[in-house]
Design a protein around this motif. Structure first.
Motif, PDB file in Angstrom:
ATOM      1  N   ASN A  77      33.627  57.022  60.783  1.00  0.00           N
ATOM      2  CA  ASN A  77      34.616  56.288  60.206  1.00  0.00           C
ATOM      3  C   ASN A  77      33.571  55.175  59.473  1.00  0.00           C
ATOM      4  N   ARG A  78      33.981  54.307  59.103  1.00  0.00           N
ATOM      5  CA  ARG A  78      33.227  53.329  58.453  1.00  0.00           C
ATOM      6  C   ARG A  78      32.178  52.426  59.363  1.00  0.00           C
ATOM      7  N   ALA A  79      32.438  52.299  60.272  1.00  0.00           N
ATOM      8  CA  ALA A  79      31.705  51.309  61.237  1.00  0.00           C
ATOM      9  C   ALA A  79      30.695  51.888  62.228  1.00  0.00           C
ATOM     10  N   SER A  80      30.772  53.256  62.232  1.00  0.00           N
ATOM     11  CA  SER A  80      29.670  53.938  63.232  1.00  0.00           C
ATOM     12  C   SER A  80      29.248  55.077  62.789  1.00  0.00           C
ATOM     13  N   TRP A  81      28.108  55.719  63.365  1.00  0.00           N
ATOM     14  CA  TRP A  81      27.631  56.937  63.020  1.00  0.00           C
ATOM     15  C   TRP A  81      27.989  57.928  64.111  1.00  0.00           C
ATOM     16  N   LYS A  82      27.895  59.228  64.163  1.00  0.00           N
ATOM     17  CA  LYS A  82      28.333  60.110  65.100  1.00  0.00           C
ATOM     18  C   LYS A  82      27.923  61.448  64.822  1.00  0.00           C
ATOM     19  N   PHE A  83      27.609  62.136  65.782  1.00  0.00           N
ATOM     20  CA  PHE A  83      27.301  63.587  65.689  1.00  0.00           C
ATOM     21  C   PHE A  83      28.588  64.394  65.351  1.00  0.00           C
ATOM     22  N   CYS A  84      28.489  65.545  64.480  1.00  0.00           N
ATOM     23  CA  CYS A  84      29.449  66.084  64.080  1.00  0.00           C
ATOM     24  C   CYS A  84      29.428  67.684  63.980  1.00  0.00           C
ATOM     25  N   ASN A  85      29.866  68.197  65.026  1.00  0.00           N
ATOM     26  CA  ASN A  85      29.807  69.620  65.271  1.00  0.00           C
ATOM     27  C   ASN A  85      30.135  70.472  64.140  1.00  0.00           C
ATOM     28  N   SER A  86      31.288  69.735  63.392  1.00  0.00           N
ATOM     29  CA  SER A  86      31.870  70.541  62.309  1.00  0.00           C
ATOM     30  C   SER A  86      31.218  70.595  61.035  1.00  0.00           C
ATOM     31  N   GLU A  87      30.028  69.900  60.808  1.00  0.00           N
ATOM     32  CA  GLU A  87      29.211  69.724  59.884  1.00  0.00           C
ATOM     33  C   GLU A  87      27.719  70.323  60.170  1.00  0.00           C
ATOM     34  N   ALA A  88      27.656  71.338  61.181  1.00  0.00           N
ATOM     35  CA  ALA A  88      26.307  71.636  61.821  1.00  0.00           C
ATOM     36  C   ALA A  88      25.437  72.381  60.637  1.00  0.00           C
ATOM     37  N   THR A  89      24.448  71.649  60.639  1.00  0.00           N
ATOM     38  CA  THR A  89      23.468  72.582  59.527  1.00  0.00           C
ATOM     39  C   THR A  89      22.059  72.468  60.249  1.00  0.00           C
ATOM     40  N   SER A  90      21.032  72.898  59.480  1.00  0.00           N
ATOM     41  CA  SER A  90      19.733  72.980  60.003  1.00  0.00           C
ATOM     42  C   SER A  90      19.206  71.386  59.588  1.00  0.00           C
ATOM     43  N   MET A  91      18.077  71.188  60.100  1.00  0.00           N
ATOM     44  CA  MET A  91      17.550  69.963  60.047  1.00  0.00           C
ATOM     45  C   MET A  91      16.755  69.737  58.653  1.00  0.00           C
ATOM     46  N   PRO A  92      16.820  68.746  58.069  1.00  0.00           N
ATOM     47  CA  PRO A  92      16.619  68.780  56.469  1.00  0.00           C
ATOM     48  C   PRO A  92      14.874  68.934  56.515  1.00  0.00           C
ATOM     49  N   ARG A  93      14.443  69.258  55.189  1.00  0.00           N
ATOM     50  CA  ARG A  93      13.009  69.287  55.268  1.00  0.00           C
ATOM     51  C   ARG A  93      12.378  67.968  55.280  1.00  0.00           C
ATOM     52  N   GLN A  94      11.046  68.161  55.649  1.00  0.00           N
ATOM     53  CA  GLN A  94      10.345  66.788  55.960  1.00  0.00           C
ATOM     54  C   GLN A  94      10.038  66.093  54.407  1.00  0.00           C
ATOM     55  N   LEU A  95      10.256  64.789  54.414  1.00  0.00           N
ATOM     56  CA  LEU A  95       9.872  64.021  53.065  1.00  0.00           C
ATOM     57  C   LEU A  95       8.513  63.906  53.089  1.00  0.00           C
ATOM     58  N   ASN A  96       7.984  63.730  51.737  1.00  0.00           N
ATOM     59  CA  ASN A  96       6.555  63.195  51.668  1.00  0.00           C
ATOM     60  C   ASN A  96       6.640  61.891  51.470  1.00  0.00           C
ATOM     61  N   GLU A  97       5.579  61.227  51.482  1.00  0.00           N
ATOM     62  CA  GLU A  97       5.584  59.911  51.499  1.00  0.00           C
ATOM     63  C   GLU A  97       6.259  59.133  50.022  1.00  0.00           C
ATOM     64  N   GLU A  98       6.070  59.890  49.023  1.00  0.00           N
ATOM     65  CA  GLU A  98       6.731  59.306  47.840  1.00  0.00           C
ATOM     66  C   GLU A  98       8.157  59.103  47.983  1.00  0.00           C
ATOM     67  N   GLU A  99       8.827  60.165  48.697  1.00  0.00           N
ATOM     68  CA  GLU A  99      10.164  60.275  48.777  1.00  0.00           C
ATOM     69  C   GLU A  99      10.607  59.351  49.697  1.00  0.00           C
ATOM     70  N   GLU A 100       9.851  59.306  50.924  1.00  0.00           N
ATOM     71  CA  GLU A 100      10.178  58.048  52.024  1.00  0.00           C
ATOM     72  C   GLU A 100      10.483  56.764  51.378  1.00  0.00           C
ATOM     73  N   ALA A 101       9.040  56.597  50.371  1.00  0.00           N
ATOM     74  CA  ALA A 101       9.058  55.082  50.045  1.00  0.00           C
ATOM     75  C   ALA A 101      10.027  54.904  49.098  1.00  0.00           C
ATOM     76  N   ARG A 102      10.514  55.981  48.173  1.00  0.00           N
ATOM     77  CA  ARG A 102      11.633  55.720  47.438  1.00  0.00           C
ATOM     78  C   ARG A 102      13.207  55.500  48.106  1.00  0.00           C
ATOM     79  N   ILE A 103      13.365  55.978  49.011  1.00  0.00           N
ATOM     80  CA  ILE A 103      14.572  55.716  50.128  1.00  0.00           C
ATOM     81  C   ILE A 103      14.323  54.366  50.576  1.00  0.00           C
ATOM     82  N   PHE A 104      13.249  53.900  51.074  1.00  0.00           N
ATOM     83  CA  PHE A 104      13.110  52.582  51.745  1.00  0.00           C
ATOM     84  C   PHE A 104      13.255  51.607  50.480  1.00  0.00           C
TER      85      PHE A 104
END
Length: 113
Positions: A7-34
């Protein structure tokens, strides 16, 4: 198991959207997100609607990161905002507010002082 927002107010685990963990970000990608976190949070007056926030990032930046992977990445990176000393204290607090980040106990001590 992936992270999702039930919902809009919280983060939760969702079994229904089970996926593998995303790839590692490089420093540039992480900096762009921040940088995106910072730019979007600068004048924030209420927490973000997170699904729109992910979409806005994907529209602003060309990325090969899928939507669900981006949610996991944002979830993890937002928990590091308090460590980002390159941003001022006020902006870090705004980013944490906007992204609904729980306050790290050590960071709370810094804020109180």
């Amino acid at each position: 198991m992936s992270f999702c927002q039930s919902n809009r107010a919280s983060w939760k685990f969702c079994n229904s959207e089970a996926t593998s963990m995303p790839r590692q970000l490089n420093e540039e990608e992480e900096a762009r997100i921040f940088k995106f976190f910072a730019e979007e949070s600068e004048n924030v007056t209420s927490p973000f609607e997170l699904n729109s926030f992910y979409s806005k990032f994907r529209k602003k930046y060309t990325t090969d990161i899928g939507y669900n992977d981006l949610k996991v990445i944002f979830f993890k990176l937002r928990l590091k905002i308090h460590e980002k000393n390159e941003y001022g204290m006020d902006l870090r607090v705004r980013m944490m507010f906007a992204l609904r980040v729980p306050v790290n106990p050590e960071f709370l001590v810094v804020l109180v002082n």
